[in-house]
Write a protein that holds these residues in place. Structure first.
Motif, PDB file in Angstrom:
ATOM      1  N   PHE A   1       1.770  -1.836 -12.585  1.00  0.00           N
ATOM      2  CA  PHE A   1       0.893  -0.672 -12.468  1.00  0.00           C
ATOM      3  C   PHE A   1       1.547   0.459 -13.265  1.00  0.00           C
TER       4      PHE A   1
ATOM      5  N   THR B   1       3.938   5.608  -5.529  1.00  0.00           N
ATOM      6  CA  THR B   1       4.085   5.438  -6.977  1.00  0.00           C
ATOM      7  C   THR B   1       3.010   6.230  -7.715  1.00  0.00           C
ATOM      8  N   ARG B   2       1.780   6.091  -7.212  1.00  0.00           N
ATOM      9  CA  ARG B   2       0.654   6.776  -7.859  1.00  0.00           C
ATOM     10  C   ARG B   2       0.822   8.296  -7.774  1.00  0.00           C
TER      11      ARG B   2
ATOM     12  N   LEU C   1      -3.276  -5.958  -8.292  1.00  0.00           N
ATOM     13  CA  LEU C   1      -1.935  -6.108  -8.878  1.00  0.00           C
ATOM     14  C   LEU C   1      -1.355  -7.460  -8.484  1.00  0.00           C
TER      15      LEU C   1
ATOM     16  N   ASN D   1       0.824  -1.216   0.000  1.00  0.00           N
ATOM     17  CA  ASN D   1       0.000   0.000   0.000  1.00  0.00           C
ATOM     18  C   ASN D   1       0.854   1.260   0.000  1.00  0.00           C
TER      19      ASN D   1
ATOM     20  N   SER E   1      10.220  -1.095  -7.680  1.00  0.00           N
ATOM     21  CA  SER E   1       9.772   0.304  -7.766  1.00  0.00           C
ATOM     22  C   SER E   1      10.233   0.918  -9.081  1.00  0.00           C
TER      23      SER E   1
ATOM     24  N   TYR F   1       2.631   1.617  -3.335  1.00  0.00           N
ATOM     25  CA  TYR F   1       1.628   1.882  -4.365  1.00  0.00           C
ATOM     26  C   TYR F   1       1.186   3.357  -4.312  1.00  0.00           C
TER      27      TYR F   1
ATOM     28  N   PRO G   1      -3.767  -2.092  -5.461  1.00  0.00           N
ATOM     29  CA  PRO G   1      -2.690  -2.944  -4.969  1.00  0.00           C
ATOM     30  C   PRO G   1      -3.054  -4.440  -4.934  1.00  0.00           C
TER      31      PRO G   1
END
Lengths: 160, 513
Positions: B473, B367-368, B483, B361, B430, B364, B480
């Motif tokens: 993603f 990253t988003r 994924l 989480n 990542s 994610y 998440p």
């Protein structure tokens, strides 16, 4: 009559000297301190001092209800001297005046622990002696403005 | 009228003398006061009967004895006798002898009494100083204790402790450095410091903190600022590793668990040579950090600016702080160890499933936020049940350990590897696109295939292999958990296709989720 003159004269000399010693001591220290500062080209008003070494006898990390209730005007100090005839100031005691007249000692500042960064710098370069430093510390400790600032500082620390 | 005149003259005289005497040095102050008292007595006596002079001179003797101790008392006795002999010449020799004996006796007794009083005063001041010092130390320990309670971060703990030692509100040392014992106990490794390499910097900082009227809490709070200011010293200290066998004094402080002061010329020269003259030490205090009676490091202090000397007694005052520090360091290490254990798989040393859930989480979201890609590999050992059944569970465990090591080596530092459960592993890559992730997965698969594992010949295809499912993603899924499910379904597809291969998730494929 002549015996009276004799006795009164000698006693007057001793008693007045004892009673006025602290006043004259302050004047003497002031005279010496200002001369030292002049010699060092230092302005008295720019001489910052540190009260870091003040010792507190109450909790200062949280606002102290005792001090908050009493208020800033209830704080006062007592100068601590050694020797009556040749006085020398050694510390300042901070008290809080309480309603029952049972005043409480809340802080103490050892005069020898008053720090002056500018003077320490000069001392580091051997431009001021330990004795001269002691005189300036005593002068600052006895200065009415310092004492008021000190009370403000104590109140600020105990009330925030 | 005579009385009034005499009193007025005396009063003016008092004011002048007192006004002047405090402007002089202490010795001249005393001398002037004694001389002026003698002159008041003599002038007053000139007006009256000389018998009163001899009596009044006792006052002079007492004051002189109080001012200059025995030598003052005896000298005053002689001066008093001369004054009497000059001003009362009519007395007999016998009277002079009696008077001198009286003056001398009073002088000596008064000086002894003055000495007694001075000693009592000194004792009183010493008691008060001791008491006040204890009160201050109690305040420091209380402040430091409460600050330490708020953190389990080692860096912060070290900063708090060193602040307590160096701040004016604390013990007021100019510089403090903390070293921890290495795991093998043979050397000390520099960890943290407060102060500066140069005295000028310390004074500069002090000027600022004095102007801003900073409190101990302010010093503790402003760790980042302090670290920046102390950067040079911190870097220097962190680069230091001191072998204990080369420094018997440090070894002694640690073994005997007692503070040590180094101030002889030899000690100082040796230390300055060791520290490359960078610290410019004149005197050094070493205080062991004790936890449950065992030394875990040392705190080193010095006063390179104020040159204020200190002894063992002064260093003893650091001990309560040092003990608190040692306990806090121990607790922090224990906490981090426990925390590490809670997120680590006990067998393979990789992160566990719990940490995977947590990190998935977190990574994610980041990253988003930064609009970067994120890829996931789900890796499963082919025919692991067969390996376990044939070679035993201990061999199976060894295999998992070896494979975990291999996975760790195969990915970048910033990637995270987890043991998801049983023989299944997950790798979070990542900032990695799907194409790159497929390349990395293939490289891992080939590497595992090429590695020789114990008893791999017992596997159905005579070698140990893995199947890998890959998802990314934002290419494949946007949540998440989805994924992971996508990578897992790709893994099953890889198994279905005959194992020992990498399959990327394909949206719309018959096996897609």
């Amino acid at each position: 009559m002549v015996y009276l003159i004799f006795a009164v004269n000698v006693l007057l000399y001793l008693f007045v000297s004892l009673l006025a010693a602290r006043l004259f001591y302050y004047r003497g220290v002031r005279y010496k301190a200002l001369r030292i500062l002049e010699k060092l080209n230092l302005n008295e008003s720019e001489l910052h001092y540190s009260l870091d070494h003040m010792i507190y006898f109450i909790e200062t990390e949280v606002p102290n209800p005792l001090i908050l209730d009493a208020g800033r005007s209830s704080l006062y100090f007592k100068q601590e001297f050694v020797s009556a005839l040749y006085p020398r100031v050694i510390g300042l005691q901070i008290y809080v005046r309480l309603a029952d007249n049972n005043d409480l000692l809340i802080g103490f500042l050892d005069v020898d622990q008053i720090g002056f960064p500018q003077l320490s710098e000069l001392a580091f370069h051997d431009k001021i002696s330990e004795n001269e430093l002691r005189i300036i510390r005593a002068y600052k400790a006895l200065h009415p403005q310092t004492q008021e600032e000190m009370l403000d500082e104590v109140y600020r620390l105990c009330s925030q | 009228m005579n009385l009034l005149l005499a009193l007025s003259i005396t009063f003016i005289f008092i004011m002048v003398i007192n006004g002047v005497r405090f402007m002089l040095s202490p010795a001249w102050n005393r001398a002037l006061f004694c001389i002026s008292l003698l002159s008041v007595i003599i002038v007053s006596a000139l007006l009256i009967n000389d018998q009163w002079l001899s009596l009044a001179l006792f006052i002079f003797v007492v004051v002189s004895a109080f001012s200059f101790a025995t030598i003052g008392g005896v000298t005053a006795a002689v001066v008093a006798l001369i004054a009497v002999m000059l001003l009362s010449p009519s007395l007999h020799t016998q009277d002079y002898i009696i008077l001198f004996a009286g003056y001398a006796a009073v002088g000596i007794l008064s000086s002894n009494y003055a000495r007694f009083l001075a000693k009592e005063t000194e004792r009183g001041i010493a008691w008060q100083t001791q008491l006040f010092r204890q009160a201050k130390e109690l305040n420091i320990v209380r402040s430091i204790g409460s600050a330490l309670q708020g953190t389990l971060e080692l860096d912060r703990i070290l900063h708090i402790i060193l602040t307590g030692i160096t701040a004016g509100h604390g013990l007021g040392y100019n510089r403090a450095m903390l070293f921890l014992l290495s795991a093998d106990g043979k050397s000390l490794q520099g960890q943290a410091a407060i102060g500066s390499l140069r005295a000028e910097d310390v004074i500069h900082i002090w000027k600022i903190t004095t102007r801003e009227r900073m409190t101990m809490e302010d010093y503790i709070e402003q760790q980042k600022g302090a670290d920046k200011t102390n950067q040079e010293l911190i870097e220097f200290i962190r680069g230091l590793e001191i072998a204990l066998d080369e420094h018997p004094v440090l070894d002694e402080a640690l073994r005997h668990c007692k503070p040590v002061v180094l101030n002889t010329e030899h000690d100082v020269r040796m230390l300055n040579q060791r520290f490359g003259d960078q610290l410019d030490i004149a005197e050094l205090g070493i205080v062991p950090l004790l936890n449950h009676g065992e030394a875990i490091g040392v705190i080193v202090v010095d006063n390179h600016v104020s040159s204020q000397s200190f002894g063992i007694g002064d260093l003893q005052r650091i001990l309560p702080l040092a003990n608190q520090a040692a306990m806090a360091i121990y607790n922090a290490n224990l906490y981090h160890k426990t925390q590490e254990m809670a997120i680590t798989d006990g067998l393979t040393g990789l992160h566990n499933q719990r940490f995977f859930e947590e990190m998935l989480n977190t990574i994610y979201n980041s990253t988003r936020k930064h609009q970067m890609p994120l890829s996931m590999l789900v890796i499963d050992i082919d025919f692991f049940k067969n390996y376990n059944d044939t070679n035993g569970h201990l061999a199976g465990n060894d295999l998992l350990i070896q494979l975990a090591g291999l996975l760790k080596q195969s990915v970048r530092k910033e990637d995270l590897t987890f043991r998801f459960g049983g023989e299944e592993f997950v790798v979070l890559l990542s900032s990695t696109t799907k194409a790159d992730a497929l390349r990395i997965a293939e490289k891992i698969r080939q590497q595992i295939e090429a590695t020789v594992f114990p008893y791999e010949e017992t596997q159905p295809n005579q070698q140990l292999t893995v199947s890998i499912g890959v998802s990314s993603f934002p290419d494949d899924k946007s949540r998440p958990r989805e994924l992971f499910a996508a990578a897992d379904s790709a893994l099953y597809e890889a198994k279905k296709r005959g194992r020992n291969q990498v399959v990327g998730y394909e949206e719309g494929a018959p096996w897609s989720i």
